[in-house]
Design a protein around this motif. Structure first.
Motif, PDB file in Angstrom:
ATOM      1  N   LEU A   1      -6.323  10.921   3.856  1.00  0.00           N
ATOM      2  CA  LEU A   1      -7.143  10.329   4.916  1.00  0.00           C
ATOM      3  C   LEU A   1      -6.220   9.695   5.953  1.00  0.00           C
ATOM      4  O   LEU A   1      -5.138   9.212   5.617  1.00  0.00           O
ATOM      5  CB  LEU A   1      -8.085   9.259   4.346  1.00  0.00           C
ATOM      6  N   GLY A   2      -6.653   9.689   7.200  1.00  0.00           N
ATOM      7  CA  GLY A   2      -5.834   9.089   8.243  1.00  0.00           C
ATOM      8  C   GLY A   2      -6.408   9.404   9.603  1.00  0.00           C
ATOM      9  O   GLY A   2      -7.552   9.864   9.698  1.00  0.00           O
TER      10      GLY A   2
ATOM     11  N   PHE B   1     -17.671   7.139   6.943  1.00  0.00           N
ATOM     12  CA  PHE B   1     -17.107   5.798   6.807  1.00  0.00           C
ATOM     13  C   PHE B   1     -18.204   4.762   6.968  1.00  0.00           C
ATOM     14  O   PHE B   1     -18.988   4.822   7.900  1.00  0.00           O
ATOM     15  CB  PHE B   1     -16.019   5.587   7.876  1.00  0.00           C
TER      16      PHE B   1
ATOM     17  N   GLY C   1      -4.248  -3.343   4.089  1.00  0.00           N
ATOM     18  CA  GLY C   1      -4.762  -2.872   2.805  1.00  0.00           C
ATOM     19  C   GLY C   1      -5.779  -1.755   2.886  1.00  0.00           C
ATOM     20  O   GLY C   1      -6.332  -1.365   1.867  1.00  0.00           O
TER      21      GLY C   1
ATOM     22  N   MET D   1     -17.418  -1.522  -0.317  1.00  0.00           N
ATOM     23  CA  MET D   1     -16.111  -1.845  -0.884  1.00  0.00           C
ATOM     24  C   MET D   1     -15.174  -0.643  -0.796  1.00  0.00           C
ATOM     25  O   MET D   1     -13.982  -0.772  -0.553  1.00  0.00           O
ATOM     26  CB  MET D   1     -16.257  -2.256  -2.360  1.00  0.00           C
ATOM     27  N   GLN D   2     -15.727   0.537  -1.040  1.00  0.00           N
ATOM     28  CA  GLN D   2     -14.973   1.795  -0.906  1.00  0.00           C
ATOM     29  C   GLN D   2     -15.519   2.442   0.373  1.00  0.00           C
ATOM     30  O   GLN D   2     -16.482   3.217   0.312  1.00  0.00           O
ATOM     31  CB  GLN D   2     -15.226   2.659  -2.145  1.00  0.00           C
ATOM     32  N   PRO D   3     -14.945   2.083   1.549  1.00  0.00           N
ATOM     33  CA  PRO D   3     -15.620   2.424   2.811  1.00  0.00           C
ATOM     34  C   PRO D   3     -15.603   3.912   3.186  1.00  0.00           C
ATOM     35  O   PRO D   3     -16.484   4.371   3.909  1.00  0.00           O
ATOM     36  CB  PRO D   3     -14.853   1.607   3.853  1.00  0.00           C
ATOM     37  N   ALA D   4     -14.606   4.648   2.686  1.00  0.00           N
ATOM     38  CA  ALA D   4     -14.511   6.069   3.034  1.00  0.00           C
ATOM     39  C   ALA D   4     -15.333   6.904   2.054  1.00  0.00           C
ATOM     40  O   ALA D   4     -15.325   6.649   0.849  1.00  0.00           O
ATOM     41  CB  ALA D   4     -13.058   6.514   3.029  1.00  0.00           C
TER      42      ALA D   4
ATOM     43  N   LEU E   1      -5.091   1.194   4.899  1.00  0.00           N
ATOM     44  CA  LEU E   1      -4.446   2.341   5.545  1.00  0.00           C
ATOM     45  C   LEU E   1      -4.871   3.644   4.882  1.00  0.00           C
ATOM     46  O   LEU E   1      -5.062   4.657   5.549  1.00  0.00           O
ATOM     47  CB  LEU E   1      -2.924   2.198   5.464  1.00  0.00           C
ATOM     48  N   ARG E   2      -5.055   3.615   3.536  1.00  0.00           N
ATOM     49  CA  ARG E   2      -5.390   4.859   2.828  1.00  0.00           C
ATOM     50  C   ARG E   2      -6.808   5.333   3.128  1.00  0.00           C
ATOM     51  O   ARG E   2      -7.180   6.432   2.741  1.00  0.00           O
ATOM     52  CB  ARG E   2      -5.170   4.688   1.321  1.00  0.00           C
ATOM     53  N   PHE E   3      -7.628   4.495   3.794  1.00  0.00           N
ATOM     54  CA  PHE E   3      -8.946   4.947   4.247  1.00  0.00           C
ATOM     55  C   PHE E   3      -8.909   5.370   5.725  1.00  0.00           C
ATOM     56  O   PHE E   3      -9.939   5.649   6.321  1.00  0.00           O
ATOM     57  CB  PHE E   3      -9.985   3.829   4.075  1.00  0.00           C
ATOM     58  N   GLY E   4      -7.719   5.366   6.319  1.00  0.00           N
ATOM     59  CA  GLY E   4      -7.592   5.736   7.727  1.00  0.00           C
ATOM     60  C   GLY E   4      -7.772   4.565   8.675  1.00  0.00           C
ATOM     61  O   GLY E   4      -7.971   4.760   9.869  1.00  0.00           O
ATOM     62  N   VAL E   5      -7.742   3.342   8.141  1.00  0.00           N
ATOM     63  CA  VAL E   5      -7.919   2.154   8.982  1.00  0.00           C
ATOM     64  C   VAL E   5      -6.557   1.550   9.287  1.00  0.00           C
ATOM     65  O   VAL E   5      -5.881   1.043   8.385  1.00  0.00           O
ATOM     66  CB  VAL E   5      -8.814   1.107   8.272  1.00  0.00           C
ATOM     67  N   GLY E   6      -6.152   1.628  10.551  1.00  0.00           N
ATOM     68  CA  GLY E   6      -4.853   1.100  10.948  1.00  0.00           C
ATOM     69  C   GLY E   6      -4.824  -0.421  10.850  1.00  0.00           C
ATOM     70  O   GLY E   6      -5.873  -1.076  10.874  1.00  0.00           O
TER      71      GLY E   6
ATOM     72  N   HIS F   1      -8.191   8.331  11.908  1.00  0.00           N
ATOM     73  CA  HIS F   1      -9.159   7.284  12.216  1.00  0.00           C
ATOM     74  C   HIS F   1      -9.985   7.047  10.951  1.00  0.00           C
ATOM     75  O   HIS F   1      -9.948   7.863  10.025  1.00  0.00           O
ATOM     76  CB  HIS F   1     -10.011   7.640  13.437  1.00  0.00           C
ATOM     77  N   PRO F   2     -10.727   5.920  10.879  1.00  0.00           N
ATOM     78  CA  PRO F   2     -11.374   5.555   9.611  1.00  0.00           C
ATOM     79  C   PRO F   2     -12.226   6.671   9.016  1.00  0.00           C
ATOM     80  O   PRO F   2     -13.151   7.177   9.658  1.00  0.00           O
ATOM     81  CB  PRO F   2     -12.231   4.346   9.997  1.00  0.00           C
ATOM     82  N   GLY F   3     -11.895   7.059   7.782  1.00  0.00           N
ATOM     83  CA  GLY F   3     -12.680   8.040   7.045  1.00  0.00           C
ATOM     84  C   GLY F   3     -12.330   9.483   7.308  1.00  0.00           C
ATOM     85  O   GLY F   3     -12.884  10.382   6.664  1.00  0.00           O
TER      86      GLY F   3
ATOM     87  N   GLU G   1       0.836  -1.194   0.000  1.00  0.00           N
ATOM     88  CA  GLU G   1       0.000   0.000   0.000  1.00  0.00           C
ATOM     89  C   GLU G   1       0.877   1.253   0.000  1.00  0.00           C
ATOM     90  O   GLU G   1       1.881   1.301   0.705  1.00  0.00           O
ATOM     91  CB  GLU G   1      -0.913  -0.003   1.234  1.00  0.00           C
TER      92      GLU G   1
END
Lengths: 214, 46
Positions: free
Chosen positions: A127-128, A189, B20, A194-197, B22-27, A130-132, A42
């Motif tokens: 993005l970073g 989020f 896979g 499939m594209q969660p953000a 990480l780019r959505f902010g999921v550690g 936390h999720p989304g 990634e």
């Protein structure tokens, strides 16, 4: 620039210079280039930085560092035609408990801060956190406010905050060291997709003043 | 089954983590010692 190893299977490239859109477009371009490398699992753009995660610990670290340096020097800016989304914000009140702290720090009035905050079209840089969650670029430096000395343990999702020269909206409930000036409703989020953000780098966010509570 | 009533900033539930996203902010997260986690689950009959 600064390049550092993160454990055995990731590397962080931090770009020199300002945290601006032209540098960020080069980071996006580098992310695209390195994500197609066979050993890279990634390529993650951050705020004028790029993290590469590897499937296996890379053998040739020196070669990798050279490739990152070269890519930064040569990379053209990647223009992303992102979507534009408007988020209605209630500034102040229970959802914006630290608006008074931004007033105290900047010396501006509530109305001035709200209008300066809602004026720009912000770009999602990365993005970073936390999720989304979206790191945004483009805030007016006049409302920059240092991070809080004591973090807030739990803020609700949708909190619109200022931290240093940046602003953002928390995507879910959690702790934060930024000053929260307002609240918006948005699903950032959805883990079932499939594209969660909801947002991607290059998308644009405009904050619309829905209400100002003084 | 575990029912979580309230959480603090430092309480977590760990599985084997996920890669896979990480780019959505999921550690990546996950147990530090995934072998011990797997053996523990086998011992508990999970």
């Amino acid at each position: 620039m600064n390049i550092s190893l993160l454990g055995t299977s990731a590397i962080l490239f931090e770009a020199p210079g300002l945290m601006d859109i032209r540098h960020q477009r080069r980071i996006w371009s580098m992310a695209r280039r390195f994500s197609s490398w066979p050993d890279v699992s990634e390529a993650v753009p951050g705020m004028t930085n790029l993290m590469l995660a590897f499937k296996q610990p890379p053998a040739d670290i020196e070669g990798l560092i050279c490739a990152l340096r070269e890519a930064w020097e040569q990379e053209a800016e990647l223009e992303i035609a992102g979507r534009q989304i408007e988020l209605p914000v209630t500034y102040g009140g229970d959802g914006g408990p630290h608006l008074v702290d931004v007033v105290a720090h900047t010396g501006l009035s509530i109305d001035e801060i709200v209008h300066l905050h809602a004026a720009p079209l912000y770009t999602v840089y990365a993005l970073g956190s936390h999720p989304g969650y979206c790191y945004l670029g483009g805030m007016d430096p006049r409302i920059a406010t240092p991070r809080r000395k004591v973090p807030v343990v739990r803020l609700p999702g949708g909190s619109v905050s200022i931290g240093g020269a940046q602003t953002g909206v928390s995507a879910s409930a959690g702790p934060s060291g930024w000053s929260t000036i307002g609240h918006t409703e948005m699903i950032f989020f959805d883990s079932s997709k499939m594209q969660p953000a909801s947002f991607s780098p290059g998308d644009m966010i405009r904050f619309r003043i829905d209400k100002v509570i003084k | 089954m575990i029912e979580i009533l309230a959480t603090g900033a430092l309480s977590t539930v760990q599985d084997l983590g996920r890669t896979g996203s990480l780019r959505f902010g999921v550690g990546t997260s996950g147990a530090m010692d995934d072998l011990a986690l797997a053996i523990g689950n086998i011992l508990l009959g999970n």
